[in-house]
Enzyme design. Structure first.
Site, PDB file in Angstrom:
ATOM      1  N   GLU A 163      -1.572  -4.794   5.459  1.00  0.00           N
ATOM      2  CA  GLU A 163      -0.253  -5.423   5.537  1.00  0.00           C
ATOM      3  C   GLU A 163       0.222  -5.626   6.985  1.00  0.00           C
ATOM      4  O   GLU A 163       0.958  -4.800   7.532  1.00  0.00           O
ATOM      5  CB  GLU A 163       0.775  -4.591   4.778  1.00  0.00           C
ATOM      6  CG  GLU A 163       0.484  -4.521   3.301  1.00  0.00           C
ATOM      7  CD  GLU A 163       1.533  -3.719   2.553  1.00  0.00           C
ATOM      8  OE1 GLU A 163       2.258  -2.955   3.178  1.00  0.00           O
ATOM      9  OE2 GLU A 163       1.602  -3.882   1.333  1.00  0.00           O
ATOM     10  N   GLU A 222      -2.730  -4.317  -4.531  1.00  0.00           N
ATOM     11  CA  GLU A 222      -1.926  -3.118  -4.802  1.00  0.00           C
ATOM     12  C   GLU A 222      -0.795  -3.461  -5.748  1.00  0.00           C
ATOM     13  O   GLU A 222      -0.129  -4.489  -5.567  1.00  0.00           O
ATOM     14  CB  GLU A 222      -1.249  -2.599  -3.528  1.00  0.00           C
ATOM     15  CG  GLU A 222      -2.128  -1.965  -2.498  1.00  0.00           C
ATOM     16  CD  GLU A 222      -1.294  -1.496  -1.295  1.00  0.00           C
ATOM     17  OE1 GLU A 222      -0.076  -1.275  -1.431  1.00  0.00           O
ATOM     18  OE2 GLU A 222      -1.878  -1.374  -0.218  1.00  0.00           O
TER      19      GLU A 222
HETATM   20  C1  GLA Z   1       2.182  -0.775   0.836  1.00  0.00           C
HETATM   21  C2  GLA Z   1       1.038  -0.060   1.478  1.00  0.00           C
HETATM   22  C3  GLA Z   1       0.596   1.151   0.740  1.00  0.00           C
HETATM   23  C4  GLA Z   1       1.756   1.932   0.198  1.00  0.00           C
HETATM   24  C5  GLA Z   1       2.634   1.010  -0.576  1.00  0.00           C
HETATM   25  C6  GLA Z   1       3.819   1.713  -1.155  1.00  0.00           C
HETATM   26  O1  GLA Z   1       1.822  -1.729  -0.074  1.00  0.00           O
HETATM   27  O2  GLA Z   1      -0.055  -0.883   1.679  1.00  0.00           O
HETATM   28  O3  GLA Z   1      -0.143   1.933   1.642  1.00  0.00           O
HETATM   29  O4  GLA Z   1       2.459   2.505   1.236  1.00  0.00           O
HETATM   30  O5  GLA Z   1       3.127   0.013   0.257  1.00  0.00           O
HETATM   31  O6  GLA Z   1       4.417   0.928  -2.122  1.00  0.00           O
END
Ligand code: GLA
Length: 661
Positions: A154, A307
């Site tokens: 991210e 995710e």
């Molecule tokens: C992001 C990160 C993860 C985690 C999530 C929590 O998507 O990539 O490592 O911290 O947030 O929702």
């Protein structure tokens, strides 16, 4: 280059999540193996935050532990999405390179102790990131467990430090060529902002009153290019040693620190993270929004949900706990719209550290829990959808989305604080979602001819090329709906003179906007057709368009509010206020009818989400999710892959994936 797709290697859709075994020990790893088999996990994202373990001190690597986990996962039938750990530099790095710590706009330098504490423009950081990516690729490029590379995590962090300033100046020189051109672009003739040397130029740090808007917009563009360059460096370091696809995970939908279209062109597979922030149907609509965007960013190619959460994300204001059944519904919501599977953050809920209270596939309570039971059910469901791998989704409607237009609505000194891109995009998408229509996102300069209807909800900024493209689209037979405050500025944020929007679009819409009037927060506009508007109104003149509704009060009374123009073979609609949701929904249905666009899967009532995935050989599947409280009869009974039986009805909250004849 890339040889095989992820699903090809997996033999079906992906199911799994972030796996951080370094938080645990041998007995837990053994249990993980067993539970992953039970949950039908076939892809684990490994190493996202493992820099401190992989490189305990500068230049000294320790891969033994990762070797062991990769072997173990591979032996257990779990492929690996191997991450570069560069989103989380270890303390030794920041101690050695304090200049690589990020600085906020007010000049505060952050310290380590969290993650994402680095400046992407700092040479020491970039070198270190490239080195660790290269070392990992060299070691694991051909590893049989590795199916995908996951660069970074991210890319959302911005920085305003001196390295950033230097890189910004280099970027500005390339973009503008000369200070005269830059001064002209930024409108520095006003407020005595004229620059006489490149060294005087700073990132838009904290200052008095409005920041220069041109500087602010260029900074967003610059940063996006900087991120892309950083991504490419790692990607290319990996490609030197590996033929597996490479991606990075985007945080959708509200973060917009990147030109997402540009990133979509750089990754082998678009990957996104998604955490809906509302319950029930709103979460499903949000899921559809994120998923449609993910698919569109890759130009319709298969993509991957990297995710999602199984339940609460530590801050309940942000992400609510999921209701029973949501794990499967949200999983299918993404797969319906082209995701090649569904992954979660994270496999096992941390017992300590920063994300102890973030839900996971295996919760603190262990496998004997609602969440793990639902996870295994979802894993079983995804395993049954093997034949969907590689199939795609098509849409007859597009919503226009442009990063420049987004950033243009984040600068200081806008005509109204009610203008904003994300909320308008959501509203447009939601109305189309409610109408049962699948939506693509497209850039205003993309070829739009394949769409029956195009909606432009937030194009405050519209380039000359974009305006001309939209004119051409309507002339060629398209139906275009343009929302208020469109085309007010060009791509330098210079106001369009002689009336809004930009001239070629004015031609297509047959209107000329002369003046805007912000509507007070406690005020509601009434239009002649009985609909209501809020936030914004405009004084406009028709130049060929027919007026469908007029304002009824105040100085705008009798003036056009909603117009339609027959132009070439198409129609250009202009809506000069923000209609309330129900009225807007009705307008969208009217436009769909006029454009000849029906529900994706006819015969289903509102509240049943239905999307079709198409294989290149003509096979197709309807993915259905019933968001209603009643059982719905299916118009055409068909074989449901989830139940492995013919489905005739869909129960409340139920899902089906129908193989269509
Ligand atoms: C992001 C990160 C993860 C985690 C999530 C929590 O998507 O990539 O490592 O911290 O947030 O929702």
């Amino acid at each position: 280059m890339t040889t095989r797709s992820v699903t090809d290697r997996l033999g079906g859709l992906a199911f799994g999540g972030d796996y951080n075994p370094e938080q645990w020990d041998e007995p837990v790893w053994k249990e993980d193996d067993d539970l992953m088999r039970r949950a039908r996990v076939n892809l684990a994202t490994v190493g996202v935050f493992s820099w401190a373990l992989l490189e305990p001190e500068e230049g000294r690597y320790d891969f033994a532990w990762l070797d062991a986990h990769l072997e173990r996962l591979h032996a257990n039938g779990v492929a690996v999405d191997l991450a570069t750990p560069t989103a989380s530099p270890p303390p030794w790095f920041t101690s050695a390179h304090p200049d690589a710590l990020p600085v906020t706009p007010d000049g505060t330098r952050l310290t380590h102790g969290s993650r994402d504490t680095y400046c992407l423009a700092a040479p020491a950081y970039r070198d270190a990131a490239r080195r660790i990516a290269s070392a990992l690729a060299e070691r694991y490029g051909d590893h049989p467990a590795v199916a995908l590379w996951h660069v970074h995590n991210e890319y959302v962090t911005l920085c305003w430090c001196d390295h950033t300033a230097a890189a910004f100046r280099r970027w500005l020189r390339r973009r503008h060529g000369s200070l005269d051109v830059l001064n002209e672009a930024w409108g520095t003739a006003f407020w005595s902002q004229r620059y006489t040397s490149w060294e005087q130029i700073l990132p838009p740090r904290a200052t008095q009153w409005h920041k220069n808007p041109g500087q602010a917009l260029d900074f967003r563009r610059f940063w996006s290019d900087e991120v892309l360059a950083a991504y490419r460096e790692q990607r290319d370091a990996i490609r030197a040693h590996s033929d597996r696809p490479v991606t990075t995970n985007l945080m959708l939908p509200a973060y917009q620190n990147l030109d997402l279209w540009a990133l979509g062109r750089e990754v082998d597979l678009v990957a996104v993270d998604h955490y809906p922030t509302a319950p029930g149907r709103d979460a499903a609509a949000d899921t559809a929004f994120a998923a449609d965007r993910a698919r569109s960013l890759g130009g319709g190619r298969p993509w991957l949900l990297m995710e999602q959460g199984t339940n609460t994300v530590y801050d309940t204001d942000r992400v609510l706990g999921k209701e029973p059944g949501d794990i499967l519904r949200h999983t299918l919501g993404h797969i319906a719209r082209g995701s090649e599977g569904a992954l979660f953050f994270q496999w096992r809920q941390s017992r300590a550290g920063a994300e102890t209270w973030h839900s996971a596939m295996v919760p603190h309570a262990g496998p004997d829990s609602r969440v793990f039971h639902e996870v295994t059910a979802a894993g079983e469901a995804v395993a049954r959808l093997r034949e969907l791998a590689g199939s795609t989704v098509t849409a007859a409607v597009a919503v226009l989305h442009d990063s420049d237009a987004w950033w243009a609505l984040e600068v200081d000194g806008l005509p109204s604080s009610e203008l904003g891109c994300h909320a308008e995009l959501r509203r447009a998408h939601r109305a189309l979602w409610d109408a049962g229509v699948t939506v693509d996102f497209a850039h205003p300069e993309h070829e739009l001819g394949a769409y029956r209807l195009v909606v432009a909800p937030a194009l405050f900024l519209l380039s000359d090329a974009g305006a001309e493209n939209l004119r051409r689209y309507v002339a060629g037979g398209g139906t275009l709906l343009v929302h208020h405050a469109a085309g007010y500025v060009d791509d330098r944020l210079h106001a369009r003179l002689g009336g809004y929007p930009a001239a070629p679009l004015r031609e297509a819409l047959g209107v000329r906007v002369e003046e805007h009037r912000v509507v007070r927060r406690d005020e509601r506009i009434v239009l002649s057709d009985g609909t209501h508007g809020v936030a914004w109104s405009e004084s406009l003149r028709t130049e060929g368009a027919e007026t469908l509704a007029v304002y009824t009060r105040g100085m705008l009374a009798g003036g056009p509010a909603l117009t339609r123009h027959r132009f070439g073979d198409g129609r250009g609609w202009y809506l000069s206020t923000r209609l309330e949701d129900a009225d807007y929904g009705a307008l969208v249905v009217r436009l769909l009818t006029e454009a000849g666009v029906g529900r994706d899967v006819p015969g289903l009532p509102a509240g049943v989400e239905a999307v079709t995935r198409h294989a290149s050989d003509g096979r197709r599947w309807h993915v259905l999710i019933n968001h209603r409280d009643d059982t719905v009869p299916l118009p055409v009974p068909a074989h449901d892959l989830l139940a492995d039986a013919t489905a005739h009805t869909l129960p409340p909250g139920g899902c089906a994936v129908l193989r269509m004849p």
